[in-house]
Design a protein around this motif. Structure first.
Motif, mmCIF file in Angstrom:
data_model
loop_
_atom_site.group_PDB
_atom_site.id
_atom_site.type_symbol
_atom_site.label_atom_id
_atom_site.label_comp_id
_atom_site.label_asym_id
_atom_site.label_seq_id
_atom_site.Cartn_x
_atom_site.Cartn_y
_atom_site.Cartn_z
ATOM 1 N N VAL A 118 11.091 -2.171 -9.388
ATOM 2 C CA VAL A 118 10.056 -3.189 -9.619
ATOM 3 C C VAL A 118 8.701 -2.678 -9.149
ATOM 4 C CG1 VAL A 118 9.238 -5.471 -8.891
ATOM 5 C CG2 VAL A 118 11.593 -5.178 -9.666
ATOM 6 N N LEU A 119 8.643 -2.092 -7.962
ATOM 7 C CA LEU A 119 7.368 -1.581 -7.445
ATOM 8 C C LEU A 119 6.806 -0.486 -8.351
ATOM 9 C CD1 LEU A 119 8.137 -1.526 -3.627
ATOM 10 C CD2 LEU A 119 6.471 -2.983 -4.804
ATOM 11 N N THR A 120 7.672 0.391 -8.823
ATOM 12 C CA THR A 120 7.221 1.442 -9.737
ATOM 13 C C THR A 120 6.697 0.822 -11.030
ATOM 14 O OG1 THR A 120 8.830 2.985 -8.798
ATOM 15 C CG2 THR A 120 7.902 3.552 -10.953
ATOM 16 N N SER A 121 7.413 -0.137 -11.555
ATOM 17 C CA SER A 121 6.984 -0.817 -12.778
ATOM 18 C C SER A 121 5.636 -1.505 -12.589
ATOM 19 C CB SER A 121 8.042 -1.840 -13.213
ATOM 20 O OG SER A 121 9.252 -1.194 -13.515
ATOM 21 N N LEU A 122 5.442 -2.143 -11.441
ATOM 22 C CA LEU A 122 4.170 -2.810 -11.162
ATOM 23 C C LEU A 122 3.026 -1.805 -11.070
ATOM 24 C CD1 LEU A 122 5.381 -5.456 -8.562
ATOM 25 C CD2 LEU A 122 4.571 -5.910 -10.892
ATOM 26 N N HIS A 123 3.313 -0.602 -10.600
ATOM 27 C CA HIS A 123 2.288 0.443 -10.548
ATOM 28 C C HIS A 123 1.988 1.006 -11.937
ATOM 29 C CE1 HIS A 123 2.707 0.366 -6.195
ATOM 30 N NE2 HIS A 123 1.611 1.090 -6.151
ATOM 31 N N LEU A 124 2.935 0.869 -12.856
ATOM 32 C CA LEU A 124 2.709 1.355 -14.216
ATOM 33 C C LEU A 124 1.909 0.377 -15.059
ATOM 34 C CD1 LEU A 124 6.198 2.891 -15.022
ATOM 35 C CD2 LEU A 124 4.060 4.112 -14.616
ATOM 36 N N GLY A 125 2.059 -0.916 -14.782
ATOM 37 C CA GLY A 125 1.348 -1.912 -15.587
ATOM 38 C C GLY A 125 1.967 -3.281 -15.422
ATOM 39 N N GLU A 126 1.686 -4.133 -16.362
ATOM 40 C CA GLU A 126 2.195 -5.504 -16.332
ATOM 41 C C GLU A 126 3.646 -5.533 -16.793
ATOM 42 O OE1 GLU A 126 1.380 -9.732 -18.668
ATOM 43 O OE2 GLU A 126 -0.072 -8.111 -18.829
ATOM 44 N N MET A 127 4.485 -6.226 -16.050
ATOM 45 C CA MET A 127 5.896 -6.347 -16.439
ATOM 46 C C MET A 127 6.054 -7.517 -17.402
ATOM 47 S SD MET A 127 7.888 -5.663 -12.838
ATOM 48 C CE MET A 127 9.506 -5.516 -13.586
ATOM 49 N N ASP B 38 0.866 -1.173 0.000
ATOM 50 C CA ASP B 38 0.000 0.000 0.000
ATOM 51 C C ASP B 38 0.908 1.229 0.000
ATOM 52 O OD1 ASP B 38 -2.194 1.709 0.146
ATOM 53 O OD2 ASP B 38 -2.261 1.618 2.335
ATOM 54 N N LEU B 39 1.175 1.737 -1.188
ATOM 55 C CA LEU B 39 2.065 2.884 -1.362
ATOM 56 C C LEU B 39 1.309 3.963 -2.154
ATOM 57 C CD1 LEU B 39 5.280 0.876 -2.314
ATOM 58 C CD2 LEU B 39 4.760 1.917 -0.092
ATOM 59 N N PRO B 40 0.414 4.700 -1.486
ATOM 60 C CA PRO B 40 -0.432 5.658 -2.216
ATOM 61 C C PRO B 40 0.338 6.780 -2.901
ATOM 62 C CG PRO B 40 -0.731 5.874 0.166
ATOM 63 C CD PRO B 40 0.101 4.649 -0.058
ATOM 64 N N HIS B 41 1.448 7.238 -2.321
ATOM 65 C CA HIS B 41 2.222 8.297 -2.976
ATOM 66 C C HIS B 41 2.883 7.774 -4.253
ATOM 67 C CE1 HIS B 41 1.549 11.244 0.135
ATOM 68 N NE2 HIS B 41 1.976 10.388 1.057
ATOM 69 N N LEU B 42 3.397 6.549 -4.195
ATOM 70 C CA LEU B 42 3.975 5.946 -5.393
ATOM 71 C C LEU B 42 2.891 5.721 -6.445
ATOM 72 C CD1 LEU B 42 6.343 4.767 -6.970
ATOM 73 C CD2 LEU B 42 5.907 2.582 -5.820
ATOM 74 N N ALA B 43 1.711 5.299 -6.021
ATOM 75 C CA ALA B 43 0.612 5.086 -6.962
ATOM 76 C C ALA B 43 0.246 6.388 -7.672
ATOM 77 C CB ALA B 43 -0.601 4.508 -6.235
ATOM 78 N N THR B 44 0.165 7.481 -6.928
ATOM 79 C CA THR B 44 -0.155 8.786 -7.522
ATOM 80 C C THR B 44 0.950 9.248 -8.463
ATOM 81 O OG1 THR B 44 -1.472 9.395 -5.593
ATOM 82 C CG2 THR B 44 -0.675 11.200 -6.978
ATOM 83 N N PHE B 45 2.194 9.080 -8.030
ATOM 84 C CA PHE B 45 3.337 9.461 -8.870
ATOM 85 C C PHE B 45 3.357 8.634 -10.152
ATOM 86 C CE2 PHE B 45 8.010 9.090 -9.780
ATOM 87 C CZ PHE B 45 8.192 10.401 -10.209
ATOM 88 N N SER B 46 2.989 7.376 -10.060
ATOM 89 C CA SER B 46 2.989 6.494 -11.229
ATOM 90 C C SER B 46 1.996 6.947 -12.288
ATOM 91 C CB SER B 46 2.705 5.051 -10.805
ATOM 92 O OG SER B 46 3.761 4.586 -9.996
#
Length: 161
Positions: A112-121, A70-78
């Motif tokens: 990896v976490l950023t990539s997962l927030h962007l879409g499917e790796m 649960d990383l809401p700031h990373l999700a928003t940034f993504s």
């Protein structure tokens, strides 16, 4: 240039031939640095708080899923990163991770976490593939040039989709 990422994602999912205009010149890239995005302090702080409870970040790289965190700031940034990747230039440079004081394994986990927030790796070689000469010759073996000493020209890697 701002792109409605919902419309863009729907276009991509529907199979439309053109998602966004991704043609650009060197001069356009030099003049419009919207592709260089600093990592917000709140994303760094959030990741620091998350990683303090992780004994071995490297152990998570191949197994962690977006739903595990649960990383809401990373999700928003993504969302901003996705807009840039699917928008004007088709690429983004995220700066500022070095200021976090993260180890190499922590940086890899962040990627990896950023990539997962962007879409499917896409993982034909694993989640993180080191581009390095492994002594192969692509002319005599069916091997990616990323495993050889061949100097590849500026390019993008195709997707398997």
């Amino acid at each position: 240039m701002s792109v409605n990422t919902i419309d863009t994602a729907e276009k991509f999912a529907s199979g439309e031939a053109t998602v966004a205009k991704l043609a650009w010149t060197r001069a356009e890239v030099a003049a419009d640095r919207s592709w260089s995005i600093p990592l917000p302090a709140e994303v760094i702080a959030e990741f620091k708080a998350y990683r303090k409870d992780i004994a071995d970040p490297a152990a998570l790289i191949d197994t962690i899923e977006r739903t595990d965190v649960d990383l809401p700031h990373l999700a928003t940034f993504s969302v901003r990163l996705r807009e840039q990747v699917l928008g004007r230039f088709g690429f983004v440079l995220v700066t500022g991770l070095a200021e976090g004081g993260f180890s190499e394994d922590e940086q890899r986990l962040f990627y990896v976490l950023t990539s997962l927030h962007l879409g499917e790796m896409l993982t034909p070689y694993g989640r993180l593939h080191e581009v390095a000469d492994r002594g192969y010759d692509y002319r005599s073996a069916d091997v990616s040039v990323s495993k050889t000493r061949v100097k590849a020209p500026f390019h993008t890697d195709s997707t398997s989709k």
